[in-house]
Design an enzyme around this catalytic site. Structure first.
Site, short mmCIF file in Angstrom:
data_model
loop_
_atom_site.label_atom_id
_atom_site.label_comp_id
_atom_site.label_asym_id
_atom_site.label_seq_id
_atom_site.Cartn_x
_atom_site.Cartn_y
_atom_site.Cartn_z
N LEU A 1 1.03 -1.21 0.14
CA LEU A 1 0.27 0.06 0.06
C LEU A 1 0.86 1.11 0.02
O LEU A 1 1.90 1.36 0.74
CB LEU A 1 -0.77 -0.05 1.35
CG LEU A 1 -2.27 -0.92 1.12
CD1 LEU A 1 -2.88 -0.68 2.56
CD2 LEU A 1 -2.98 -0.53 -0.08
N ASP A 2 0.66 2.13 -0.89
CA ASP A 2 1.34 3.55 -0.75
C ASP A 2 1.20 4.26 0.51
O ASP A 2 0.32 4.02 1.20
CB ASP A 2 0.86 4.28 -2.01
CG ASP A 2 1.02 3.67 -3.50
OD1 ASP A 2 1.86 3.00 -3.34
OD2 ASP A 2 0.21 4.26 -4.33
N PRO A 3 2.24 5.06 0.86
CA PRO A 3 2.35 5.75 1.85
C PRO A 3 0.99 6.44 2.43
O PRO A 3 0.60 6.46 3.38
CB PRO A 3 3.44 6.61 2.09
CG PRO A 3 4.41 5.83 1.14
CD PRO A 3 3.49 5.12 0.08
#
Length: 307
Positions: A37-39
């Site tokens: 998951l992206d930040p």
């Protein structure tokens, strides 16, 4: 200590950051996540601990559901709200609900998508974001993805203003870049766009309502109730296509015995359980012997197989 932890991933942390923090909290090295998951993205991040790391690849293959927001009027380097502005074009007309719904319908089904430059996809042994940070743009491989459902959550009939935003829900296959979908929506409507907000609400059978925070995990560790945070391997795999074997077959599975596909299961992999509802192994179709299954992962050792 083993099982699957359903982490409610907070904003601002990478998936690797989450693994590093959980290793410190649980004092366990064998930990792995089931899909990056992206930040900027929050929500469901299943994390495998101990022996459960053996099943991470199977949980990763599941479909994902997200709820997010697209903003039209400007695009960014990263295709989300964290990047630098690349192009600005104010929305100079009214966009109707019908237009948006038609665009979402056009993006539903099997489609092709090019991963963003700021992504972990590898080209010539290097991650795309490494090229992007060096100011280089390289040819990116187009991938085929499946959008199972793409619906507009916003109830407005018209959208107007220099920058407009609307909310959506999407259920998609593994490997889908939702921020790229946001850009594709803008392209079809005629304006630069980016993904301004995103939360993963489901990963396969795991849903946001069942996730726990780092604070809750730490509290369980301090209270001596850490085992309560885990979903067992058996439970984590219980929703997949399944065969049940007798005691004699269970004894042989540890040695990699082939099995007949008596139930004619067509799914890419099949879980094999004993009569005590323990998952013994995960099998796949034999490439050379039709109707036969061969083991991908054996999850039990000799001692555990003694019934």
């Amino acid at each position: 200590m083993e099982g699957v932890v359903l982490l409610h991933k907070p904003k601002g942390m990478t998936s690797h950051d989450c693994i590093f923090k959980l290793r410190k909290i649980l004092r366990e090295k064998r930990i792995g996540h089931t899909g990056t998951l992206d930040p900027d993205v929050t929500g469901v991040l299943p994390i495998c601990v101990g022996r459960a790391t053996k099943i991470a690849q199977f949980l990763t293959s599941e479909t994902k559901t997200y709820e997010g927001e697209v903003t039209l009027g400007f695009s960014t380097t990263t295709e989300d709200a964290s990047g630098e502005v690349v192009e600005t074009k104010h929305v100079d007309r009214v966009i109707t609900r019908k237009e948006v719904e038609e665009v979402l319908a056009a993006l539903t089904g099997t489609i092709e998508q090019m991963p963003p430059m700021f992504s972990a996809v590898k080209v010539n042994g290097k991650k795309l974001y490494e090229y992007a940070r060096a100011g280089q743009e390289v040819e990116r491989p187009v991938r085929t993805i499946t959008i199972h459902e793409f619906v507009l959550l916003d109830e407005r009939e018209v959208f107007e203003g220099e920058n407009i935003s609307f909310r959506f829900r999407v259920t998609c296959s593994k490997g889908t870049y939702v921020r790229t979908l946001a850009v594709m929506i803008g392209e079809k409507l005629g304006f630069p766009s980016h993904m301004s907000h995103l939360v993963r609400t489901a990963s396969g059978e795991f849903v946001l309502e069942d996730c726990i925070s780092f604070e809750e995990i730490e509290e369980n560790v301090q209270n001596g109730t850490v085992e309560s945070i885990f979903i067992s391997i058996d439970e984590a795999l219980s929703k997949f296509p399944k065969m049940v074997v007798d005691e004699k077959q269970a004894e042989k599975i540890k040695n990699g015995m082939f099995l007949k596909n008596e139930l004619q299961i067509t799914a890419p992999f099949i879980t094999v359980f004993d009569k005590n509802d323990r998952c013994l192994a995960i099998y796949e179709h034999h490439p050379k012997h039709p109707g036969m299954l061969k083991p991908m992962k054996v999850l039990v050792n000799n001692q555990e197989l003694k019934l």
